[in-house]
Scaffold this motif. Structure first.
Motif, PDB file in Angstrom:
ATOM      1  N   VAL A  64     -11.263 -25.756  40.183  1.00 39.82           N
ATOM      2  CA  VAL A  64     -11.129 -24.343  38.939  1.00 39.82           C
ATOM      3  C   VAL A  64     -10.659 -23.723  38.810  1.00 39.82           C
ATOM      4  O   VAL A  64      -9.625 -23.496  39.043  1.00 39.82           O
ATOM      5  CB  VAL A  64     -12.657 -23.315  39.822  1.00 39.82           C
ATOM      6  N   GLU A  65     -10.649 -23.272  36.611  1.00 44.04           N
ATOM      7  CA  GLU A  65      -9.414 -22.986  36.468  1.00 44.04           C
ATOM      8  C   GLU A  65      -9.693 -20.727  36.855  1.00 44.04           C
ATOM      9  O   GLU A  65     -10.793 -20.979  36.762  1.00 44.04           O
ATOM     10  CB  GLU A  65      -9.587 -23.080  35.380  1.00 44.04           C
ATOM     11  N   ILE A  66      -8.678 -20.187  37.583  1.00 48.78           N
ATOM     12  CA  ILE A  66      -9.147 -19.431  38.015  1.00 48.78           C
ATOM     13  C   ILE A  66      -7.994 -18.396  36.648  1.00 48.78           C
ATOM     14  O   ILE A  66      -7.620 -18.124  36.401  1.00 48.78           O
ATOM     15  CB  ILE A  66      -8.455 -19.637  39.263  1.00 48.78           C
ATOM     16  N   ASP A  67      -9.043 -17.165  36.894  1.00 47.16           N
ATOM     17  CA  ASP A  67      -8.393 -16.287  36.318  1.00 47.16           C
ATOM     18  C   ASP A  67      -7.777 -15.606  36.997  1.00 47.16           C
ATOM     19  O   ASP A  67      -8.940 -14.270  37.348  1.00 47.16           O
ATOM     20  CB  ASP A  67      -9.017 -15.463  34.095  1.00 47.16           C
ATOM     21  N   PRO A  68      -6.638 -14.399  37.769  1.00 45.69           N
ATOM     22  CA  PRO A  68      -6.197 -13.591  38.317  1.00 45.69           C
ATOM     23  C   PRO A  68      -6.911 -12.337  38.165  1.00 45.69           C
ATOM     24  O   PRO A  68      -7.303 -11.474  39.291  1.00 45.69           O
ATOM     25  CB  PRO A  68      -5.249 -13.920  39.088  1.00 45.69           C
ATOM     26  N   ARG A  69      -7.250 -11.985  37.136  1.00 43.49           N
ATOM     27  CA  ARG A  69      -7.296 -10.731  36.840  1.00 43.49           C
ATOM     28  C   ARG A  69      -8.417 -10.293  37.170  1.00 43.49           C
ATOM     29  O   ARG A  69      -9.386 -10.378  36.655  1.00 43.49           O
ATOM     30  CB  ARG A  69      -7.188  -9.976  35.228  1.00 43.49           C
TER      31      ARG A  69
END
Length: 449
Positions: free
Chosen positions: A139-144
């Motif tokens: 999964v592509e994760i945006d950590p913000r």
């Protein structure tokens, strides 16, 4: 490497995540054709699923993805109904014995989904398809702003690899691309996934951003390496404001020129190799133990719309608005507009609106371009054995290219053709010589460097 050489080979060409490339897709390949292609898959086919979540809550100015900015959650929640409807229709045409071995969620930002909806999406995939026990699930994760509940939900769903978007950690560069993301919040998310036993980590970084010079790039990569990712994808920023109007927020005067872009890419590559990463293809790096590095060493590396992969599935099933799939017969692409896509699948129809059926010559050229992008070489005897007489035109193209090269970028051998290390930065431009469609297209592309 002289500036003149760099400039000559920096002409815009495709990234070759597919061949033929998406600008050549046409409406002659529609939902009816896709229906027949799905039904033709063998009972024991292996499948990959790509689910596209085309929503973000903030607009990153560098972004080239198909996404929509929303501050309201209801459209995101409703979109899952459309994804499930599409999966239900596809599942009717694909034999239940077909096994899904790879899942990838991209966007947009898949982690815009709530914890409950993340669980809901993987549950729907289990319900509609036969998922392998040893499934690879990325999964592509945006950590913000990613909270513990969503991290828990992804881990419980069986996530095996996280792909964290970093781009650049320098505050000035971040201001120039409208993406503020600290080192600490990124590391905290990575640590949380590792605490859950998610062992594989990929980090995306970008060179060629506005205001980014050597110091900023090395600072970012130093912090990235400290996070101990198994893989690093180092992409060149693609400035295509004619396609993505929001990129006009980035002043071209603030972007590095092609020579500086080349130097940044080579500086970064040397830094990552010095820190224990193997160079994979044109823009990926991996620890020697990682499956990507092992596959590259054994000539098993593949390339698809998500980049470099070890996935050897018989078919890639694209799910969601604008998603692209590949089957043995060719490529298909769903309607890009979310509303159009949703209407089609809600009525029980497939959402494909265009695609391309592969000719025999397309298959040969796709193979050669993929091998060049993955291995920087191909064997003439292997291509001839696989494809027979239809391969001769491509083999002849390679011989002519090697003969004409005076820059030391390619070489011919008794049984093949190879891109040299000097030529590696220009692999896209070299692969373009084997593209039979490129000369006749009006499509515009990003810089090859």
């Amino acid at each position: 490497m002289t500036p003149d050489l760099i400039t000559r080979y920096a002409a815009p060409v495709p990234r070759y995540t597919s061949y033929p490339t998406a600008p050549h897709f046409h409406e002659g390949i529609n939902a009816g054709v896709y229906h027949h292609w799905l039904e033709a898959l063998p009972d024991d086919a292996t499948l990959s699923l790509y689910a596209h979540v085309p929503y973000c809550d903030t607009l990153c100015w560098f972004c080239g993805c198909n996404t929509k900015i929303t501050r309201q959650y209801e459209p995101v929640h409703s979109y899952l109904e459309a994804l499930d409807a599409e999966m239900a229709t596809i599942a009717r045409y694909v034999a239940r014995r077909a096994t899904v071995r790879h899942i990838h969620w991209g966007g947009g930002s898949p982690t815009i989904l709530s914890a409950a909806d993340l669980s809901r999406l993987i549950d729907a995939m289990h319900r509609r398809f036969n998922l392998a026990e040893d499934l690879e699930f990325a999964v592509e994760i945006d950590p913000r702003g990613l909270d513990r509940a969503r991290i828990d939900a992804l881990a419980e769903a069986g996530l095996t690899r996280v792909s964290i978007g970093v781009q650049d950690f320098d505050p000035k560069v971040q201001a120039g691309i409208n993406r503020v993301q600290t080192v600490d919040e990124t590391r905290a998310v990575i640590d949380a996934f590792r605490d859950h036993g998610v062992a594989s980590l990929n980090i995306d970084a970008i060179y060629g951003l506005p205001g980014q010079h050597e110091a900023e790039l090395i600072y970012t990569l130093t912090e990235v390496v400290r996070m101990l990712p198994d893989r690093i994808a180092l992409f060149g920023y693609a400035h295509v404001p004619w396609m993505k109007r929001h990129q006009a927020m980035i002043r071209e005067a603030d972007l590095p020129g092609v020579v500086e872009r080349h130097n940044l890419a080579e500086l970064a590559a040397a830094f990552l190799v010095d820190n224990g990463y193997a160079r994979i293809g044109i823009d990926h790096f991996a620890r020697p133990h990682d499956a990507l590095a092992v596959a590259a060493g054994e000539g098993r590396l593949r390339r698809n719309f998500q980049g470099y992969t070890v996935d050897r599935a018989d078919a890639l099933i694209g799910l969601g608005a604008s998603s692209i799939g590949r089957l043995p017969q060719g490529y298909v692409q769903n309607a890009s507009a979310i509303a159009d896509y949703s209407r089609r699948v809600a009525s029980g129809r497939l959402a494909v609106t265009k695609g391309l059926a592969l000719s025999q010559e397309d298959v040969v050229r796709a193979h050669v371009i993929e091998r060049l992008m993955c291995d920087l070489t191909f064997k003439r005897s292997d291509v001839a054995r696989r494809f027979g007489p239809v391969a001769q035109a491509v083999i002849a193209d390679a011989a002519l290219l090697a003969q004409a090269d005076s820059d030391g970028l390619v070489r011919a051998s008794d049984d093949g053709f190879a891109i040299t290390e000097r030529g590696r930065p220009f692999a896209r431009a070299i692969a373009a010589h084997f593209d039979a469609y490129l000369a006749g297209t009006q499509a515009r592309h990003s810089s090859a460097v």
